[in-house]
Motif scaffolding. Structure first.
Motif, PDB file in Angstrom:
ATOM      1  N   ALA A   5      45.709  33.259  26.326  1.00  0.00           N
ATOM      2  CA  ALA A   5      44.529  33.968  25.813  1.00  0.00           C
ATOM      3  C   ALA A   5      43.583  34.342  26.957  1.00  0.00           C
ATOM      4  O   ALA A   5      43.065  35.464  27.008  1.00  0.00           O
ATOM      5  CB  ALA A   5      43.801  33.107  24.777  1.00  0.00           C
ATOM      6  N   VAL A   6      43.385  33.401  27.883  1.00  0.00           N
ATOM      7  CA  VAL A   6      42.506  33.679  29.032  1.00  0.00           C
ATOM      8  C   VAL A   6      43.097  34.805  29.876  1.00  0.00           C
ATOM      9  O   VAL A   6      42.374  35.720  30.302  1.00  0.00           O
ATOM     10  CB  VAL A   6      42.260  32.403  29.870  1.00  0.00           C
ATOM     11  N   LEU A   7      44.403  34.763  30.119  1.00  0.00           N
ATOM     12  CA  LEU A   7      45.049  35.833  30.895  1.00  0.00           C
ATOM     13  C   LEU A   7      44.907  37.187  30.202  1.00  0.00           C
ATOM     14  O   LEU A   7      44.676  38.207  30.866  1.00  0.00           O
ATOM     15  CB  LEU A   7      46.524  35.516  31.138  1.00  0.00           C
ATOM     16  N   ASP A   8      45.043  37.210  28.883  1.00  0.00           N
ATOM     17  CA  ASP A   8      44.858  38.465  28.137  1.00  0.00           C
ATOM     18  C   ASP A   8      43.453  39.018  28.340  1.00  0.00           C
ATOM     19  O   ASP A   8      43.267  40.208  28.595  1.00  0.00           O
ATOM     20  CB  ASP A   8      45.118  38.258  26.644  1.00  0.00           C
ATOM     21  N   ILE A   9      42.467  38.145  28.229  1.00  0.00           N
ATOM     22  CA  ILE A   9      41.071  38.578  28.370  1.00  0.00           C
ATOM     23  C   ILE A   9      40.794  39.046  29.798  1.00  0.00           C
ATOM     24  O   ILE A   9      40.229  40.119  30.007  1.00  0.00           O
ATOM     25  CB  ILE A   9      40.100  37.450  27.966  1.00  0.00           C
ATOM     26  N   GLY A  11      42.904  40.041  32.074  1.00  0.00           N
ATOM     27  CA  GLY A  11      43.650  41.270  32.344  1.00  0.00           C
ATOM     28  C   GLY A  11      42.970  42.495  31.759  1.00  0.00           C
ATOM     29  O   GLY A  11      42.880  43.543  32.397  1.00  0.00           O
ATOM     30  N   MET A  12      42.482  42.355  30.545  1.00  0.00           N
ATOM     31  CA  MET A  12      41.803  43.480  29.905  1.00  0.00           C
ATOM     32  C   MET A  12      40.470  43.788  30.596  1.00  0.00           C
ATOM     33  O   MET A  12      40.147  44.943  30.850  1.00  0.00           O
ATOM     34  CB  MET A  12      41.555  43.167  28.427  1.00  0.00           C
ATOM     35  N   MET A  13      39.713  42.754  30.920  1.00  0.00           N
ATOM     36  CA  MET A  13      38.396  42.963  31.519  1.00  0.00           C
ATOM     37  C   MET A  13      38.482  43.500  32.947  1.00  0.00           C
ATOM     38  O   MET A  13      37.577  44.188  33.394  1.00  0.00           O
ATOM     39  CB  MET A  13      37.597  41.652  31.522  1.00  0.00           C
ATOM     40  N   ASN A  14      39.555  43.177  33.664  1.00  0.00           N
ATOM     41  CA  ASN A  14      39.677  43.586  35.064  1.00  0.00           C
ATOM     42  C   ASN A  14      40.513  44.835  35.270  1.00  0.00           C
ATOM     43  O   ASN A  14      40.710  45.250  36.407  1.00  0.00           O
ATOM     44  CB  ASN A  14      40.261  42.441  35.905  1.00  0.00           C
ATOM     45  N   GLY A  15      40.993  45.426  34.211  1.00  0.00           N
ATOM     46  CA  GLY A  15      41.840  46.603  34.357  1.00  0.00           C
ATOM     47  C   GLY A  15      41.063  47.826  34.802  1.00  0.00           C
ATOM     48  O   GLY A  15      39.904  48.018  34.425  1.00  0.00           O
ATOM     49  N   PRO A  16      41.679  48.675  35.627  1.00  0.00           N
ATOM     50  CA  PRO A  16      40.998  49.885  36.091  1.00  0.00           C
ATOM     51  C   PRO A  16      40.622  50.829  34.948  1.00  0.00           C
ATOM     52  O   PRO A  16      39.598  51.504  35.013  1.00  0.00           O
ATOM     53  CB  PRO A  16      41.999  50.538  37.043  1.00  0.00           C
ATOM     54  N   GLN A  17      41.413  50.834  33.881  1.00  0.00           N
ATOM     55  CA  GLN A  17      41.083  51.687  32.737  1.00  0.00           C
ATOM     56  C   GLN A  17      39.783  51.221  32.102  1.00  0.00           C
ATOM     57  O   GLN A  17      38.978  52.031  31.626  1.00  0.00           O
ATOM     58  CB  GLN A  17      42.201  51.671  31.681  1.00  0.00           C
ATOM     59  N   ARG A  18      39.578  49.917  32.079  1.00  0.00           N
ATOM     60  CA  ARG A  18      38.346  49.346  31.509  1.00  0.00           C
ATOM     61  C   ARG A  18      37.132  49.799  32.322  1.00  0.00           C
ATOM     62  O   ARG A  18      36.094  50.161  31.756  1.00  0.00           O
ATOM     63  CB  ARG A  18      38.456  47.821  31.490  1.00  0.00           C
ATOM     64  N   VAL A  50      31.887  38.384  52.462  1.00  0.00           N
ATOM     65  CA  VAL A  50      33.091  37.559  52.321  1.00  0.00           C
ATOM     66  C   VAL A  50      33.158  36.977  50.908  1.00  0.00           C
ATOM     67  O   VAL A  50      34.225  36.996  50.273  1.00  0.00           O
ATOM     68  CB  VAL A  50      33.131  36.452  53.398  1.00  0.00           C
ATOM     69  N   ASP A  51      32.046  36.477  50.398  1.00  0.00           N
ATOM     70  CA  ASP A  51      32.013  35.933  49.038  1.00  0.00           C
ATOM     71  C   ASP A  51      32.367  37.018  48.025  1.00  0.00           C
ATOM     72  O   ASP A  51      33.151  36.802  47.099  1.00  0.00           O
ATOM     73  CB  ASP A  51      30.626  35.345  48.738  1.00  0.00           C
ATOM     74  N   LEU A  52      31.814  38.191  48.220  1.00  0.00           N
ATOM     75  CA  LEU A  52      32.083  39.319  47.330  1.00  0.00           C
ATOM     76  C   LEU A  52      33.572  39.706  47.388  1.00  0.00           C
ATOM     77  O   LEU A  52      34.205  39.933  46.357  1.00  0.00           O
ATOM     78  CB  LEU A  52      31.201  40.497  47.721  1.00  0.00           C
ATOM     79  N   ALA A  53      34.117  39.748  48.590  1.00  0.00           N
ATOM     80  CA  ALA A  53      35.539  40.085  48.758  1.00  0.00           C
ATOM     81  C   ALA A  53      36.418  39.065  48.044  1.00  0.00           C
ATOM     82  O   ALA A  53      37.400  39.434  47.387  1.00  0.00           O
ATOM     83  CB  ALA A  53      35.890  40.155  50.243  1.00  0.00           C
ATOM     84  N   ASP A  54      36.063  37.783  48.133  1.00  0.00           N
ATOM     85  CA  ASP A  54      36.816  36.740  47.437  1.00  0.00           C
ATOM     86  C   ASP A  54      36.763  36.952  45.924  1.00  0.00           C
ATOM     87  O   ASP A  54      37.767  36.788  45.238  1.00  0.00           O
ATOM     88  CB  ASP A  54      36.260  35.353  47.761  1.00  0.00           C
ATOM     89  N   ARG A  55      35.607  37.335  45.418  1.00  0.00           N
ATOM     90  CA  ARG A  55      35.446  37.508  43.966  1.00  0.00           C
ATOM     91  C   ARG A  55      36.256  38.685  43.424  1.00  0.00           C
ATOM     92  O   ARG A  55      36.684  38.645  42.279  1.00  0.00           O
ATOM     93  CB  ARG A  55      33.976  37.684  43.608  1.00  0.00           C
ATOM     94  N   VAL A  56      36.442  39.727  44.237  1.00  0.00           N
ATOM     95  CA  VAL A  56      37.195  40.894  43.754  1.00  0.00           C
ATOM     96  C   VAL A  56      38.636  40.921  44.254  1.00  0.00           C
ATOM     97  O   VAL A  56      39.392  41.821  43.906  1.00  0.00           O
ATOM     98  CB  VAL A  56      36.487  42.239  44.110  1.00  0.00           C
ATOM     99  N   GLY A  57      38.995  39.940  45.090  1.00  0.00           N
ATOM    100  CA  GLY A  57      40.370  39.863  45.573  1.00  0.00           C
ATOM    101  C   GLY A  57      40.741  40.985  46.526  1.00  0.00           C
ATOM    102  O   GLY A  57      41.872  41.472  46.515  1.00  0.00           O
TER     103      GLY A  57
END
Length: 147
Positions: A5-9, A11-18, A50-57
């Motif tokens: 469920a967490v992965l679904d959420i 994935g949906m929240m971080n998708g480029p389409q979103r 650096v912190d920001l880069a870590d948060r967005v991968g």
């Protein structure tokens, strides 16, 4: 089950389409790649590159270039620190106005998804998700302290 469920959420929240949908719904003009950076600077700023880069991968050099674009648009600004090696970024008034529009769009979109939920169910979900996020953060902090 919880993990799925967490992965679904996530994935949906971080998708480029979103992100594209959020930009469109907010009625703003912003490169999709800059969208999460602007939001995170507003939420967690002043924040370091650096912190920001870590948060967005993303690589910090890429994030640094992208932050330069947000800075050129006067949506974020550098904060003065005692250490010139540390580059902290903070939201500007223009950037805050943009993230306010994003927040309003996000709220409209999320509320539509909860149209058949009772207000008390939404309140319970928010309370429990906040508790879960806090527990995860606390667990991560404890693990870092062990290292």
């Amino acid at each position: 089950m919880l993990h799925g469920a967490v992965l679904d959420i996530v994935g949906m929240m971080n998708g480029p389409q979103r992100d594209e949908m959020m930009i469109r719904e907010a009625g703003i003009r912003l490169d999709r790649a800059l969208f999460p950076l602007l939001v995170l600077v507003e939420r967690f700023g002043p924040i370091g590159v650096v912190d920001l880069a870590d948060r967005v991968g993303r690589d910090y050099t890429t994030v640094s270039r992208q932050l330069g674009k947000l800075e050129a648009q006067q949506l974020i600004e550098r904060c003065v620190t005692g250490d010139r090696r540390v580059r902290l970024m903070a939201i500007t008034e223009s950037g805050k106005a943009m993230t306010d529009r994003i927040d309003a769009a996000r709220e409209r979109i999320l509320r539509a998804g909860f149209a058949d939920w009772a207000e008390s169910e939404i309140d319970d979900l928010v309370r429990l998700v906040r508790r879960f996020a806090d527990a995860m953060r606390e667990s991560e902090i404890k693990e870092r302290l062990k290292s």
